[in-house]
Motif scaffolding. Sequence first.
Motif, short mmCIF file in Angstrom:
data_model
loop_
_atom_site.label_atom_id
_atom_site.label_comp_id
_atom_site.label_asym_id
_atom_site.label_seq_id
_atom_site.Cartn_x
_atom_site.Cartn_y
_atom_site.Cartn_z
N GLU A 136 0.84 -1.21 0.00
CA GLU A 136 0.00 0.00 0.00
C GLU A 136 0.86 1.25 0.00
OE1 GLU A 136 -3.99 -1.70 2.28
OE2 GLU A 136 -2.62 -0.40 3.38
N ALA A 137 1.92 1.22 0.82
CA ALA A 137 2.83 2.36 0.87
C ALA A 137 3.47 2.57 -0.51
CB ALA A 137 3.90 2.15 1.93
N GLY A 138 3.77 1.46 -1.17
CA GLY A 138 4.35 1.53 -2.52
C GLY A 138 3.39 2.20 -3.50
N TYR A 139 2.13 1.78 -3.46
CA TYR A 139 1.15 2.39 -4.36
C TYR A 139 1.00 3.87 -4.06
CZ TYR A 139 -0.17 -2.39 -5.53
OH TYR A 139 -0.15 -3.69 -5.94
N MET A 140 1.04 4.23 -2.77
CA MET A 140 0.82 5.63 -2.40
C MET A 140 1.95 6.55 -2.84
SD MET A 140 -2.18 5.74 -1.34
CE MET A 140 -2.13 7.52 -1.20
N ILE A 141 3.17 6.02 -3.03
CA ILE A 141 4.21 6.90 -3.56
C ILE A 141 4.26 6.84 -5.09
CG2 ILE A 141 5.68 6.91 -1.50
CD1 ILE A 141 7.47 4.87 -2.98
N GLY A 142 3.27 6.15 -5.67
CA GLY A 142 3.11 6.20 -7.13
C GLY A 142 3.62 5.00 -7.89
N LEU A 143 4.02 3.94 -7.19
CA LEU A 143 4.49 2.75 -7.91
C LEU A 143 3.31 1.98 -8.49
CD1 LEU A 143 7.15 1.31 -5.39
CD2 LEU A 143 7.46 3.03 -7.16
N ASN A 144 3.57 1.24 -9.58
CA ASN A 144 2.53 0.36 -10.10
C ASN A 144 2.74 -1.06 -9.57
OD1 ASN A 144 4.53 -0.87 -11.70
ND2 ASN A 144 4.19 0.58 -13.37
N GLY B 39 -15.05 4.80 12.04
CA GLY B 39 -14.94 4.83 10.58
C GLY B 39 -13.95 5.86 10.05
N LYS B 40 -13.22 6.50 10.96
CA LYS B 40 -12.33 7.57 10.49
C LYS B 40 -11.18 7.06 9.65
CE LYS B 40 -10.30 8.01 15.12
NZ LYS B 40 -10.54 6.59 15.48
N THR B 41 -10.59 5.93 10.05
CA THR B 41 -9.51 5.35 9.25
C THR B 41 -10.03 4.89 7.89
OG1 THR B 41 -8.12 4.70 11.10
CG2 THR B 41 -7.91 3.40 9.11
N THR B 42 -11.20 4.27 7.89
CA THR B 42 -11.79 3.83 6.62
C THR B 42 -12.03 5.01 5.69
OG1 THR B 42 -12.87 2.06 7.84
CG2 THR B 42 -13.66 2.47 5.61
N MET B 47 -10.35 7.71 0.73
CA MET B 47 -9.89 8.89 0.00
C MET B 47 -8.60 8.61 -0.76
SD MET B 47 -10.79 11.72 2.89
CE MET B 47 -10.25 13.16 2.01
N ALA B 48 -7.83 7.64 -0.28
CA ALA B 48 -6.58 7.26 -0.96
C ALA B 48 -6.81 6.06 -1.89
CB ALA B 48 -5.51 6.94 0.07
N PHE B 49 -8.05 5.61 -1.98
CA PHE B 49 -8.42 4.44 -2.79
C PHE B 49 -7.72 3.16 -2.32
CE2 PHE B 49 -9.59 8.03 -5.32
CZ PHE B 49 -10.81 7.65 -5.85
N LEU B 50 -7.34 3.13 -1.05
CA LEU B 50 -6.82 1.88 -0.48
C LEU B 50 -7.99 0.96 -0.14
CD1 LEU B 50 -3.95 3.27 1.75
CD2 LEU B 50 -3.74 2.04 -0.41
N GLU B 51 -9.16 1.58 0.04
CA GLU B 51 -10.40 0.83 0.08
C GLU B 51 -11.28 1.38 -1.03
OE1 GLU B 51 -10.82 -1.61 2.07
OE2 GLU B 51 -9.43 -1.20 3.74
N GLN B 52 -12.03 0.51 -1.67
CA GLN B 52 -12.96 0.96 -2.69
C GLN B 52 -14.29 1.27 -2.01
OE1 GLN B 52 -12.49 1.30 -6.26
NE2 GLN B 52 -14.40 2.39 -5.86
#
Lengths: 242, 249
Positions: A136-144, B39-42, B47-52
Amino acid sequence: MNDIGIWITETLGTRVWRIIRIMVESFPKLLKPCLQITITLTLLSFFFGLILALILALVQVANIKGLKQFARFYVWIFRGTPLMLQLFIIFFGLPSFGINFNGYVAAVIAFSLNLAAYNSEIIRSAIQSVPIGQSEAGYMIGLNYFQVMTHIVLPQAARVAFPPLFSSLIGLTKDTSLASSITVIEMMSVAKRVAAVYYEPFWMYMEAGFIYLMICTILTKLQSYMERRLEWKQPAEEETKK
Amino acid sequence: MLGVKNIHKSFGSNQVLKGIDFEVNEGEVIAVIGSSGSGKTTLLRCMAFLEQADDGIFTFDDLSKDIRKTTKKEIKELRMKMGFVFQSFNLFRNMTALQNVMEGLTTARKIPKEEARETAMEMLQKVGMVDRADYYPDQLSGGQQQRVAIARALATKPEVILFDEPTSALDPELTGEVLEVMVKLAREGTTMVVVTHEMEFARNVADRVIFMEDGVVVEEGNAEEVLSNPKQDATKRFLRRILRKEEEE
């Protein structure tokens, strides 16, 4: 009393000398197939088995539809049947479909396919042991996905997978002796033959065992050396010490 | 600048976000507070699309889109302009501190190594970690790791940085050094959204506080106002509980 003592010493002495002579004589006879067949068979099978294992593991981790199910099926088949049976099917069975291999090639194929099943499980679990947060950290710095895998996940998985993969290499070294059952003249079949010629099976098999043990000792040493090299702590700590 | 409208998210039958509206302006520091499970972390992860998210509208600068229809390419572009700091740091364990900070520059943005190294060192300087640049994460304390993680998020010059409980995984004596860095960033005008339990930080640094409970925003407004004069009962209850805990400590 004294006579018996001399008789025992002489007989034992001759016997010991005979055994030593036979062992020295047969040593190169065993070492030759060891270097030519046992070791090459091990390395080739491990190489192909590892590549196939990596593919099998990656399609499962990447969750590619169809291929993932195929990989699970593959692992199920090759872990669920004896290695000896797989050797026999490839060497004795396939010719009835017009597919012929010589013993050596059949052995490489069987060992590779079998090993791939076990190693793919090692690699898969190693990949899954890398915390998802790092991806996740990788994706957040823009990696694919590809960059996350090659830069972050696989290097760490490699270190986790290394000891069990090495174990399977050591296991394979000894399993190659099964190839003697499909006409491959490797160290085990030579030991069998030499034992029959000299009529000293105990000492001949002990000698063959000794050579296997030596190979595995060298591999074990190599493993601990390489494990130390794989430590990420090492370089930075050395730098700080300077 | 960054906002979401009417965000919904469920995990199975558990509805975690029940229609959240939320907007960050440039240069603003927002603290999102609330008890665990609110739900704050969610929200932050959506917002970062780490969750859809299941439903809602996402806006970033000029882009405004149905959150379910965002393409992979758009997500990647959005993340290029975003920084994210995780509760558990999530440093790449196979890389040194410096390499961690450089990775987003060299690999994702194809910036030449020398230039990337310079930027990375500058960021490590900012978080006070230059002397540990060649250390691996395992050799650093939690506080140090989190500071490196902040430097990593800063290096790509994001328009906004999202912090997900950045001090929650730290020993109490280590939270100070991380908060210090965050205060400094806020003073420099960095746009920040911080999910936090640190009330003092929220009070002193945040421009706006958002209080969440049970998947909805219960109260929101000027930090000082919400924290000193909460209007909603839920907020009052929460603050009382937090204050009591802090006193006990």
